[in-house]
Design a protein around this motif. Structure first.
Motif, mmCIF file in Angstrom:
data_model
loop_
_atom_site.group_PDB
_atom_site.id
_atom_site.type_symbol
_atom_site.label_atom_id
_atom_site.label_comp_id
_atom_site.label_asym_id
_atom_site.label_seq_id
_atom_site.Cartn_x
_atom_site.Cartn_y
_atom_site.Cartn_z
ATOM 1 N N TYR A 1 51.476 43.031 42.952
ATOM 2 C CA TYR A 1 50.622 44.204 43.115
ATOM 3 C C TYR A 1 49.631 44.311 41.953
ATOM 4 C CZ TYR A 1 54.052 45.674 46.598
ATOM 5 O OH TYR A 1 54.877 45.734 47.687
ATOM 6 N N GLU A 2 48.629 45.136 42.166
ATOM 7 C CA GLU A 2 47.702 45.502 41.107
ATOM 8 C C GLU A 2 47.971 46.956 40.739
ATOM 9 O OE1 GLU A 2 45.417 44.903 38.152
ATOM 10 O OE2 GLU A 2 45.531 43.288 39.631
ATOM 11 N N PRO A 3 48.785 47.211 39.700
ATOM 12 C CA PRO A 3 49.171 48.592 39.384
ATOM 13 C C PRO A 3 48.049 49.360 38.690
ATOM 14 C CG PRO A 3 50.249 47.055 37.890
ATOM 15 C CD PRO A 3 49.482 46.229 38.876
ATOM 16 N N LEU A 4 47.865 50.604 39.129
ATOM 17 C CA LEU A 4 46.877 51.515 38.552
ATOM 18 C C LEU A 4 47.632 52.755 38.080
ATOM 19 C CD1 LEU A 4 44.308 51.261 41.482
ATOM 20 C CD2 LEU A 4 44.269 49.937 39.349
ATOM 21 N N ILE A 5 47.382 53.201 36.862
ATOM 22 C CA ILE A 5 48.191 54.261 36.276
ATOM 23 C C ILE A 5 47.394 55.555 36.164
ATOM 24 C CG2 ILE A 5 49.426 55.001 34.194
ATOM 25 C CD1 ILE A 5 50.307 52.148 33.784
ATOM 26 N N GLY B 1 37.384 36.224 57.920
ATOM 27 C CA GLY B 1 37.762 34.823 57.817
ATOM 28 C C GLY B 1 37.410 34.197 56.500
ATOM 29 N N ALA B 2 37.111 35.037 55.509
ATOM 30 C CA ALA B 2 36.666 34.497 54.227
ATOM 31 C C ALA B 2 37.819 34.126 53.316
ATOM 32 C CB ALA B 2 35.774 35.513 53.515
ATOM 33 N N ALA B 3 39.031 34.673 53.573
ATOM 34 C CA ALA B 3 40.173 34.363 52.715
ATOM 35 C C ALA B 3 40.566 32.905 52.896
ATOM 36 C CB ALA B 3 41.354 35.268 53.061
ATOM 37 N N THR B 4 40.752 32.193 51.810
ATOM 38 C CA THR B 4 41.090 30.766 51.883
ATOM 39 C C THR B 4 42.297 30.483 51.005
ATOM 40 O OG1 THR B 4 39.568 30.264 50.075
ATOM 41 C CG2 THR B 4 38.707 30.092 52.315
ATOM 42 N N GLY B 5 42.888 29.347 51.249
ATOM 43 C CA GLY B 5 43.986 28.897 50.410
ATOM 44 C C GLY B 5 45.274 29.647 50.682
ATOM 45 N N ASN B 6 46.201 29.458 49.762
ATOM 46 C CA ASN B 6 47.535 30.018 49.900
ATOM 47 C C ASN B 6 47.706 31.322 49.142
ATOM 48 O OD1 ASN B 6 49.079 28.580 51.695
ATOM 49 N ND2 ASN B 6 49.667 27.006 50.217
ATOM 50 N N ALA B 7 46.643 31.813 48.520
ATOM 51 C CA ALA B 7 46.780 33.000 47.680
ATOM 52 C C ALA B 7 47.081 34.234 48.529
ATOM 53 C CB ALA B 7 45.500 33.213 46.876
ATOM 54 N N MET B 8 48.144 34.944 48.157
ATOM 55 C CA MET B 8 48.499 36.186 48.845
ATOM 56 C C MET B 8 47.658 37.323 48.271
ATOM 57 S SD MET B 8 52.319 37.810 49.302
ATOM 58 C CE MET B 8 52.405 38.622 47.707
ATOM 59 N N PRO B 9 47.207 38.256 49.098
ATOM 60 C CA PRO B 9 46.428 39.369 48.559
ATOM 61 C C PRO B 9 47.214 40.145 47.508
ATOM 62 C CG PRO B 9 46.370 39.366 50.962
ATOM 63 C CD PRO B 9 47.390 38.352 50.562
ATOM 64 N N ARG B 10 46.538 40.583 46.502
ATOM 65 C CA ARG B 10 47.174 41.419 45.489
ATOM 66 C C ARG B 10 46.794 42.880 45.802
ATOM 67 N NH1 ARG B 10 49.725 40.722 40.712
ATOM 68 N NH2 ARG B 10 49.369 38.470 40.706
ATOM 69 N N TRP B 11 47.686 43.553 46.504
ATOM 70 C CA TRP B 11 47.413 44.913 46.963
ATOM 71 C C TRP B 11 47.543 45.905 45.804
ATOM 72 C CZ3 TRP B 11 45.800 45.681 51.911
ATOM 73 C CH2 TRP B 11 46.075 44.684 52.854
ATOM 74 N N PRO B 12 46.762 46.976 45.815
ATOM 75 C CA PRO B 12 46.892 47.978 44.759
ATOM 76 C C PRO B 12 48.107 48.871 44.966
ATOM 77 C CG PRO B 12 45.257 48.686 46.353
ATOM 78 C CD PRO B 12 45.686 47.303 46.769
ATOM 79 N N MET B 13 48.603 49.424 43.894
ATOM 80 C CA MET B 13 49.605 50.487 43.920
ATOM 81 C C MET B 13 49.273 51.446 42.789
ATOM 82 S SD MET B 13 53.000 49.050 41.983
ATOM 83 C CE MET B 13 53.592 50.728 41.838
ATOM 84 N N ILE B 14 49.760 52.661 42.894
ATOM 85 C CA ILE B 14 49.491 53.682 41.876
ATOM 86 C C ILE B 14 50.806 54.089 41.228
ATOM 87 C CG2 ILE B 14 48.692 56.052 41.494
ATOM 88 C CD1 ILE B 14 46.686 55.609 43.761
#
Length: 802
Positions: free
Chosen positions: A243-247, A281-294
């Motif tokens: 995740y991408e944590p936001l504080i 369709g722009a996402a490429t490779g094996n990278a998983m999205p890094r979703w935000p969280m608060i």
């Protein structure tokens, strides 16, 4: 407690004027929600404090929880802002179990509560009724229960909010699920595992989950683990989870409003970017999205009393439940409560009629955009019937009863494959399980779909894809939670599990069953698809796993629940399993438990016979009986479950050969609930029907799949119950042969035949030599399996009824 209270203990920082002009209305809306939350906990009358607070205005029993509520209200108000600004489709999942006052307060402020419950009007009288009903006899519970509009998550046992949130987001591409995770809840095992749910969320066709970890530092009487961690450590932890944590952190409303607004906008911008990139369709490779969280840090009991009787309350565990107790009988405490509530300035929030002021009503979204009125939170409104293929096309042919050797769940898998195929465009059916789809012989589904997987996929991986419809993780908690969230938002599914380990979700089953019981009594809640379990790899065929994997007790747990909610099916072969599967997928507002083995087993009924048998729920198997000349049998051999059915029919065959004069009736039970009285369960037989099958006075030898006492419990009120002798699992097991397993528990054909002889009047003395032959066979069996490691040929090659 001392009568003395602090002179100025109430935090007035939430009052109007303490925040920037840009946030003044939002802050006032938050204060209104806080005011209504406190009122629900404390007040019986005088809801707007238009006269001094008196003892008769206060409830005699103060129940409910304040500590988490102001933070939940703060989040709710800010979500309303972004919903209006961005025209978002958002539901709110309240993880903290004791946030009920806030969820009810916000539903009322949005007008939904009055729409659903017209007696709770938007005026002074309605406010009084709103306050009175909370945690009060004849009223509503203190949690965000089924009675709460906008809720899909009962705040009972903690730990399941995030799993529900991801289940709700699957196949809901336009939905944002805001899930508030309490820091006490975050200490549970299921919630800790739930952070891995991002591995299964595909931004192309799924919605988004925005986790909001609400850290107020304390649970009931102790600090929380996450609450004491540093921001640096929390960031490392959640980045490790992907995740991408936001504080957001603080206690002063002005700065907190600015922080929260900016952070929510940042999180939603990131969600939008992830989805846009993936859907283009722009996402490429094996990278998983890094979703935000608060990560939101705010004081426990925020804006409430800072101290009571010289003891810290706000920002401490004493704020958890009722911060000021004895307010009815203690004048100082009552004055403190009045000061606290007046600090929210109710006269500035509600007009002369008691209605929320117009400028504040504009802070809420409109119509279905209101989180309390979002149709996804009343999932039956979104439910569409599954397209199901006719079961006849999957029927197993029958040469004779007991012939063939069929893996019943493999046949079921071909049916589920086509259920997947027929509903692929609708995207409203998924199969959930803990890494056991192939093991449980359902792998035909992989002909039309794969397992969903968003982490790296290696070239040698099998049946992993970003777009899979099978969801597997080695956590029964997550499988159950995801499926519940999926069902509660209007979709369909099935949970396949090893029988012994479905116990892991006993408490989750409890919560869902309770939800259904309450929801079925609420006319405004539309029916949702049933929660369907397939329990396989069952107790009688754990050849390589042994005793640790042998436990059939989940059914005992299930039948404790209300008859309107639960159903239990034990199909004896592949054709009956097909009928049961189709039936369960067509039902709603139920919990269906199907118990079926995956090992090769005899086929007993043609498809037409299976349909008739399953529709009745139980019946006499004439092919295995010899009492069809109009007279009652000498003994009834009954069975429920695939292995008990095999042993029962084999026992009847032995008796026919060795004692042809003994009149035997064989009864097979598919629907376990037919054994109950019609007065106790809708599927139950009448007493006359039951007596006609089981007789009123003949011995009944009942071979049951699970623990024997359950059959006694279900039949205790029947006329012939005293003659029921049940054989089942006796907690005896090991790694051994299939037949040795039933022998260890006295469920085998020889023990059943001996029991029949011993209980038929006059047969025991005349058949001593027959009983001895059966006992000799048991001795022979034991010696054979210990020497050869497999069952005797006459057991392995028994060919069914001849």
């Amino acid at each position: 407690m001392s009568e003395r209270a602090n002179v100025n203990p109430v935090d007035q920082s939430g009052a109007a004027g303490a925040v920037d002009g840009d946030f003044a209305l939002l802050d006032a809306y938050w204060r209104a929600a806080n005011y209504l939350s406190v009122g629900q906990i404390y007040l019986l009358a005088n809801p707007l404090l238009r006269e001094p607070l008196a003892p008769e205005h206060i409830k005699p029993r103060l129940l409910g929880h304040w500590g988490t509520t102001p933070g939940l209200n703060f989040i709710y108000a800010h979500l309303n802002r972004v919903i209006r600004a961005r025209d978002l489709d958002v539901i709110y999942i309240c993880g903290p179990g004791h946030g009920g006052p806030g969820m009810v307060a916000n539903a009322y402020l949005e007008g939904t509560y009055t729409e659903v419950y017209p007696t709770i009007t938007e005026d002074v009288d309605g406010l009084q009724r709103l306050f009175r009903q909370f945690s009060f006899p004849g009223g509503i519970p203190s949690h965000a229960a089924p009675e709460t509009p906008g809720s899909i998550h009962e705040g009972g046992e903690l730990g399941y909010s995030l799993a529900h949130a991801f289940g709700a987001a699957f196949d809901n591409p336009d939905l944002v699920v805001a899930c508030v995770v309490g820091d006490g809840e975050a200490e549970t095992g299921p919630l800790a595992a739930s952070w891995h749910s991002n591995t299964f969320l595909n931004p192309v066709h799924d919605g988004a989950v925005l986790p909001i970890l609400h850290l107020n530092g304390y649970k009931i009487a102790n600090p929380t683990v996450f609450g004491r961690m540093s921001d640096k450590d929390l960031i490392h932890l959640f980045k490790g989870y992907g995740y991408e944590p936001l504080i957001v952190s603080g206690s002063e409303p002005g700065p907190m409003h600015r922080q929260m607004a900016a952070t929510l906008d940042q999180a939603l911008d990131r969600i939008h970017a992830i989805q846009q990139e993936a859907r283009a369709g722009a996402a490429t490779g094996n990278a998983m999205p890094r979703w935000p969280m608060i990560i939101l840090r705010s004081p426990k009991g925020w804006t409430g009393p800072k101290e009571v009787d010289g003891k810290r309350v706000e920002g401490f565990w004493r704020a958890h439940q009722v911060p000021i107790d004895k307010a009815k009988e203690n004048p100082a405490h009552r004055a403190l409560l009045e000061s606290w509530m007046r600090g929210y300035e109710p006269e500035a929030l509600f007009d002369d009629h008691g209605r929320l002021r117009a400028e504040l009503r504009g802070q809420a979204p409109q119509g279905a955009r209101r989180m309390s009125a979002n149709p996804h939170a009343n999932g039956g409104l979104k439910r569409r019937r599954l397209t199901l293929p006719p079961i006849d096309g999957y029927a197993v042919g029958l040469e004779r009863p007991g012939g063939g050797s069929v893996e019943a769940t493999r046949v079921m898998g071909t049916y589920l494959r086509d259920v997947m195929r027929l509903n692929a465009d609708a995207r409203n059916f998924r199969l959930f399980g803990p890494d056991e789809t192939a093991s449980n012989r359902l792998d035909a589904v992989f002909e039309v779909t794969d397992r969903v997987w968003m982490e790296e996929i290696e070239p040698y991986d099998v049946h992993l894809a970003r777009d899979g419809r099978v969801v597997e993780i080695l956590s029964e908690h997550l499988c159950q939670g995801w499926l519940e969230g999926y069902l509660l938002t209007g979709r369909h599914g099935l949970f396949s599990c090893y029988e012994a380990f479905v116990h892991i979700v006993d408490a989750m089953f409890n919560q869902h069953a309770k939800w259904l019981k309450i929801a079925r009594g609420l006319p405004w809640r539309a029916p949702i698809a049933s929660l369907n379990y397939l329990l396989t790899s069952h107790v009688w065929r754990q050849d390589h796993n042994g005793f640790t994997h042998q436990d059939p007790g989940f059914v005992d747990h299930v039948v404790n629940k209300k008859a309107d909610v639960v159903r239990v099916y034990l199909p004896p072969d592949a054709n009956t399993l097909l009928w049961v599967t189709e039936h369960c997928l067509n039902t709603y507002d139920r919990i269906n438990v199907i118990v079926a083995g995956k090992q090769p087993s005899p086929q007993w009924l043609s498809m037409e016979e299976a349909k008739r048998h399953c529709e009745a729920g139980l019946g006499i198997w004439g092919f295995a009986s010899n009492d069809d000349d109009g007279r009652e049998p000498d003994v009834v051999l009954a069975c429920a479950g695939d292995v008990p059915t095999l042993e029962t029919v084999a026992a009847a065959d032995l008796l026919r050969q060795q004692l042809p004069s003994l009149r035997v009736r064989v009864v097979n039970v598919v629907d376990l609930m037919t054994l109950q009285s019609k007065d106790d369960h809708p599927h139950g037989l009448t007493d006359a029907e039951f007596d006609g099958i089981f007789t009123t006075d003949k011995p009944v030898i009942f071979a049951y799949h699970g623990y024997p006492h359950l059959i006694h419990r279900l039949t205790y009120s029947r006329t012939n119950h005293g003659n029921f002798h049940v054989h089942g699992y006796q907690e005896e097991g090991t790694t051994t042969t299939p037949f040795d397993m039933v022998v260890l528990n006295r469920l085998d054909r020889f023990h059943l035949a001996i029991a029949a002889i011993e209980r038929v009047a006059g047969a025991n003395a005349a058949a001593g030599h027959v009983k001895q032959r059966f006992r000799d066979k048991l001795i022979e069996h034991r010696a054979y399996v210990c020497e050869h490691g497999e069952d005797m040929p006459e057991i392995r090659n028994w060919g069914g009824w001849t």
